[in-house]
Design an enzyme around this catalytic site. Structure first.
Site, short mmCIF file in Angstrom:
data_model
loop_
_atom_site.label_atom_id
_atom_site.label_comp_id
_atom_site.label_asym_id
_atom_site.label_seq_id
_atom_site.Cartn_x
_atom_site.Cartn_y
_atom_site.Cartn_z
CG HIS A 123 13.88 49.32 9.16
ND1 HIS A 123 12.61 48.75 9.17
CD2 HIS A 123 13.97 49.98 7.97
CE1 HIS A 123 11.98 49.06 8.06
NE2 HIS A 123 12.77 49.81 7.31
CG ASP A 199 17.70 44.27 9.97
OD1 ASP A 199 17.98 43.85 8.83
OD2 ASP A 199 16.93 45.23 10.16
CD GLN A 202 19.90 49.19 4.20
OE1 GLN A 202 20.73 49.43 3.33
NE2 GLN A 202 18.61 49.37 4.00
CE LYS A 225 16.09 47.04 2.76
NZ LYS A 225 15.53 48.31 2.27
CB CYS A 364 11.29 52.50 8.24
SG CYS A 364 10.12 52.49 6.86
#
Length: 406
Positions: A123, A199, A202, A225, A364
């Protein structure tokens, strides 16, 4: 444990909404999830009964607000498998968490010629901060490519990591749904003498995170999220790294002492939390974690795996469709596709007329889009409140978009 999705949906007021005269089908949870009543109530209760600034007042409601804020930190630390709440720094989102590392750790440790390794899945939040640092400091960025199965091609990873200071990668792709082997990548980074930044934006909403088992050095998550509100996220890191890093932002709360000739920063984690923090949002995130744990992350993972498999099969029957990403067993609950001859924005707008919300664009992830050779795609993403019949509506809507735009 089997997920009772109809019962779960009842906890989300927005899912009762009508859009263009049809019940809303929300298939954009990879962008931002919807919020259950438990989260809305927790934030409302704080504002109605106990709101005050934290860590400052000695009066009762200030102490209640501080306890609620720090209680949310303790919940998140437990959720991430952290050894102590002090290892968790609240941020606005994972974007700020990664920027914190780039500015505080990067500017103290990276010089001209130093190497940061990224992947083609990233991202922009895990790309642009390093581009900024490259322009400012002259660091070198190297990229782990994708293979033909939409997985990271690690055949040349040792070469890419040779001499690197940091390996920054996602646990799960927000576009393809590709799930990475976080521990194996961290081990590769450490073998090369580099730190590992993950990261997990997700990943954390859908599967158990265990920062100890991952053995990474930095892990970022974002609340919106994972059923929480916007404006709250976190950075987990090892205590010795947080202690050595200088403050990211200056102001109130992040200081222990301020003089005309300088200042002394506060203890970790507060030295990275300047000013008035998002107090109610932290409380909402704590409530979201309680909700996820009550439902069960194993049940959520199994449910999304089944939905992804079902969606891939059903969408695969649409003439002229291109599906991107790995097989269901190696992906999150995300399906990305294009329809031949129909712009992704047209598909999304036609679906909206049927009350179906999906994402269209570059998500993104423009380096990934360039790798795939497309400027934009459609993305449907699923969560614990998604029903199979909503995928049926999606597929019918895609058929309709194709017919209308032929």
């Amino acid at each position: 444990m089997t997920l009772d999705v109809a019962r779960v949906q009842a906890d989300f007021p927005i899912l009762k909404r009508q859009v263009h005269g049809k019940r809303l089908v929300y298939l954009d949870s990879a962008s931002s999830s919807q919020k259950p009543v438990a989260v809305l109530d927790a934030m409302d209760r704080l504002y109605r009964e106990s709101y005050a600034n934290v860590h400052r007042g000695v009066y009762s409601i200030a102490e209640e607000a501080t306890a609620a804020y720090e209680g949310a930190r303790a919940r998140l630390a437990r959720f991430l498998g952290a050894a102590a709440p002090s290892e968790v720094v609240f941020t606005r989102n994972v974007t700020e968490a990664i920027n914190l590392v780039a500015y505080a750790w990067g500017r103290s440790n990276l010089q001209t010629g130093d190497v940061v390794v990224l992947t083609q899945l990233e991202h922009h939040a895990n790309v642009v901060p390093w581009h900024i640092l490259a322009a400012e400091r002259g660091i070198e960025l190297r990229w782990v490519p994708l293979d033909e199965q939409y997985r990271l091609d690690t055949s040349g990873l040792d070469r890419l990591l040779d001499g690197a200071k940091l390996f920054a990668y996602s646990a799960a792709s927000n576009v393809l749904g590709t799930m990475n082997d976080v521990r194996a990548l961290a081990d590769a980074a450490h073998a090369a003498g580099a730190l590992a930044l993950v990261d997990a934006a997700q990943y954390a909403p859908h599967r158990h995170v265990d920062v100890a088992a991952w053995d990474a050095d930095f892990v970022g998550v974002t609340g919106h999220k994972m059923l929480g509100p916007t404006g709250i996220g976190a950075l987990w890191s090892r205590p010795e790294l947080l202690e050595a890093m200088p403050p990211f932002l200056g102001g109130g709360e992040m200081i222990r002492d301020v003089r005309q000739d300088g200042f002394t920063p506060n203890e970790v984690p507060w030295k990275f939390e300047a000013g008035t923090m998002p107090i109610a949002e932290a409380v909402g995130l704590g409530a979201a974690i309680d909700y996820l744990e009550a439902v069960g992350l194993e049940a959520i993972e199994a449910h999304e795996h089944a939905l992804a498999a079902y969606a891939l099969d059903a969408l695969g029957e649409v003439p002229g469709i291109t599906l991107y990403g790995p097989p269901p067993g190696r992906r999150a609950g995300i399906v990305m596709f294009n329809v031949d001859g129909v712009h992704p924005h047209d598909v999304a707008q036609i679906l909206d007329l049927d009350g179906i919300a999906i994402r269209a664009g570059h998500h993104c992830c423009q380096p990934l889009m360039r790798k795939l050779g497309v400027p934009a795609t459609n993305r449907a993403s699923f969560y614990l409140y998604t029903l199979p019949e909503e995928i049926d509506r999606l597929v019918a809507g895609v058929h309709r978009a194709r017919e209308l735009m032929r």
